[in-house]
Design a protein around this motif. Structure first.
Motif: not given
Lengths: 311, 269, 105
Positions: B5, A174, B34, B32, A208
């Motif tokens: 975070r 992230r 997927s 994140s 990705h």
């Protein structure tokens, strides 16, 4: 044809700081193809002295005190420039830099007068355990501060500029910025150069769903000190391809294509063929290197034609 | 997860914990989402890299053990070993040091009582391979002085002793070198071995009882007189001339640090 | 050094050592380096430097991932199944009881 080692080309990013005197040091890696040095090939290299620009070694494999590894490397260094590639420094660890490890790197740089020295944007150590893999660093301002501090500390210990390599990644962290933003900021802040692993760019981008060409476009020529090329594996996971950077096959045509276009823009730089699992005969590595050399020659011709000076 | 975070330290603590506990999916919230490939399968690539690369490293260090027990058994054992014995250094130096003791205690291998000693021999081989350089002892150094019994001899940095109740040298040699492993009678032990490097080559000398006692004394920092006495005590036929020829010719001994017997307290490192 | 030894024993042993040393030095000087077929070197075994074993020796460091999926969570029948069968143990050879062991997966 392989480009022979060249000592008259300027080697600002390829060589050590001494090359700024206008004369490259004998140890500078030429802007030609090199191959990763594997123990299986020591003998053949010494016996046949293949026409290859330079060799790269994993630093950690030469951190023992003595014996055959150092004897072979010393003999090979007499004929070829060397690049030192660290895989275990863990620059991306939140904890303090492993200064003892950085000093072992320094000792090898001094002993073998290596033309290049590089490490990864990755971490492998946590809480006293070494995981022996290049684990992903979240691309945040905090991580940038920490990695930059570790790179500066390492460069102080080494007494020279180092190159930082982009990793292959399998999960998306992230992030607060893109990988290229992170790497460019790291280079601007610390003065380090970049080792652009085009295979890693391709593997990560495909994993990705990102654009590998755009990644490469974000890197300016002045930052690029070295390129890595390797093969990767494709695992099918629930019907989808997941690419794994296993250095166990020939460089894929897509990666050569990306590399060629990148070189055409940034000009020739030392370009390495890596092959670390199921290591083939040396002749196969040399074949791959000659493909890279063709791209390097093309980039050189293009640069000459455009009258563009690099760096 | 919508948590803030995490710090880099927290990120790495959670990542590391999940690497070692496959049923633990808590690290997945670090990433994140997927779309195509499930996150858990992506994270498994790292788990696999860590474990497979370390098991491979153990297989590189212990090829004879691997051949003795077979690939599947070796890899399964190595993974159990890793649970408590992850490496601590980025060089992997010292990794696998506890594997012989692990094998000694490993119940599924209990009927291969020699296995731990084969692993010990492989560790000594590796240590000798990477050990530092030192000039070997030369005759001149030994001739100095009227009374050589006070001489302090030093092992070469690569040299170490191993004694085993089993014919571990034969087992090791056949499993490392032979296309087809030869039948070995376990009753042909014990073995007294010295592992050392001569030039760039690792060598293993099979010592007799007297020579073993002789060398053991040097390893403990004793002087020549003491060593000769210890050898004669276990072997009345101990051949001192042959012993000196070994010392001078094998490469297993380094030049003495001191030629004076009264300073002979130097422990071999 | 044992304190129970008399001075004369010590002197004799010193003399013996000095004599043996002189003999060994002269023998070593006379002999070719490879003429070591006697005494303790008799069984000395050299591993060829070019042998496959020294190539990877203890390296194991990598900057590459592995595509060999090696992380299975199932229980294994932990039975040694290599060349150990050629070693004659007091328990007989090769015929080992299977052990079910649950690996941490």
């Amino acid at each position: 044809m392989t480009i022979p080692p060249s000592h008259d080309a300027p080697a600002s990013s390829a060589g050590s700081g001494r090359s700024r005197l206008g004369r490259p040091t004998p140890a500078a890696c030429p802007r030609a193809a090199g191959v990763g040095l594997k123990a299986d090939h020591y003998r053949e290299i010494l016996d046949t002295r293949p026409a290859i620009g330079w060799f790269e070694v994993h630093a950690e494999n030469f951190m023992g005190a003595g014996g055959a590894p150092h004897r072979y490397l010393t003999a090979i260094r007499e004929h070829y420039p060397l690049s030192l590639h660290g895989v275990g420094l863990s620059l991306g660890s939140a904890g303090p830099l492993d200064r003892a490890h950085a000093k072992r790197l320094r000792a090898l740089v001094d002993r073998y007068e290596t033309g290049l020295v590089s490490e990864h944007l990755a971490w492998s150590r946590h809480d006293g355990i070494h995981f022996n893999d290049l684990l992903p660093v979240p691309l945040t301002e905090e991580a940038l501060d920490i990695v930059a501090e570790h790179v500066e500390e390492t460069q102080d210990i080494l007494g020279r500029r180092m190159l930082i390599e982009n990793p292959s990644t399998y999960v998306a962290t992230r992030d607060e910025m893109s990988e290229t933003e992170f790497l460019v900021a790291l280079a601007r802040r610390t003065g380090c150069g970049l080792l652009v692993d085009v295979n890693n760019v391709y593997v990560s981008s495909m994993n990705h769903g990102r654009d590998a060409a755009a990644w490469l476009d974000a890197i300016t020529a002045d930052l690029v000190g070295e390129i890595h090329l390797a093969g990767h594996a494709v695992e099918m996971v629930e019907g989808e391809a997941l690419r794994i950077d296993d250095h166990g096959s020939r460089v894929s045509p897509e990666v050569f294509e990306l590399c060629g276009r990148f070189l055409d823009r940034v000009g020739p730089v030392p370009t390495l063929i890596e092959w670390d699992s199921d290591v083939p005969p040396l002749s196969v590595l040399l074949e791959e290197a000659s493909k890279a050399d063709k791209l390097l020659l093309r980039a050189q011709a293009q640069a000459a034609m455009m009258g563009r000076a690099h760096d | 997860m919508t948590d803030a975070r995490p710090s880099l330290a927290d990120f790495q603590a959670r990542f590391a914990a999940s690497l070692r506990k496959p049923e633990d999916g808590s690290a997945l919230s670090l990433f994140s989402p997927s779309e195509r490939i499930p996150l858990a399968r992506r994270f498994d690539v790292y788990r696999n890299n860590v474990h497979a690369s370390l098991v491979d490293a153990l297989a590189d260090i212990f090829p004879a053990v691997e051949r003795l027990v077979g690939r599947d058994f070796f890899r399964a054992s190595a993974r159990l070993f890793l649970a408590d014995s992850m490496p601590s250094l980025g060089t992997l130096m010292g990794f696998g040091d506890g594997f012989p003791e692990f094998l000694d205690r490993f119940e599924p291998a209990a009927r291969l009582p020699y296995l731990g000693d084969v692993a010990r021999l492989e560790l000594l081989w590796l240590a000798a391979y990477h050990a530092g350089e030192a000039p070997p002892v030369d005759p001149g150094a030994l001739q100095a002085g009227d009374d050589p019994s006070g001489l302090c001899l030093r092992f070469h940095p690569s040299a170490a002793l191993l004694s085993s109740s089993w014919p571990v040298f034969q087992i090791w040699r056949s499993n490392r070198e032979d296309a087809e492993v030869m039948p070995i009678d376990l009753d042909t032990g014990p073995d007294f071995l010295m592992v050392f490097r001569s030039g760039g080559e690792v060598r293993i000398a099979s010592l007799d009882l007297g020579m073993h006692a002789f060398c053991e004394k040097f390893a403990a920092g004793a002087a020549l007189g003491d060593a000769a006495e210890a050898a004669a005590a276990v072997d009345t036929d101990f051949d001192l001339v042959a012993a000196f020829r070994f010392i001078l010719s094998s490469g297993a001994f380094a030049a003495p640090l001191s030629e004076r017997g009264d300073t002979c307290h130097v422990q071999h490192l | 050094m044992s304190k129970t030894l008399s001075r004369s024993t010590l002197a004799r042993s010193s003399l013996a050592i000095a004599g043996a040393l002189t003999a060994a030095i002269s023998l070593s000087a006379a002999a070719h380096a490879d003429d070591m077929g006697k005494g303790a070197m008799e069984k000395c075994y050299g591993v060829a430097m070019a042998g496959h074993n020294d190539c990877k020796a203890g390296a194991g460091t990598t900057c590459a991932g592995t595509s060999t999926l090696d992380y299975q969570g199932n229980a294994w029948k932990l039975v040694p199944a290599g060349t150990c069968a050629s070693i004659e143990t007091p328990y007989g050879n090769g015929s080992l009881d299977p052990k079910d062991t649950q690996l941490p997966s």
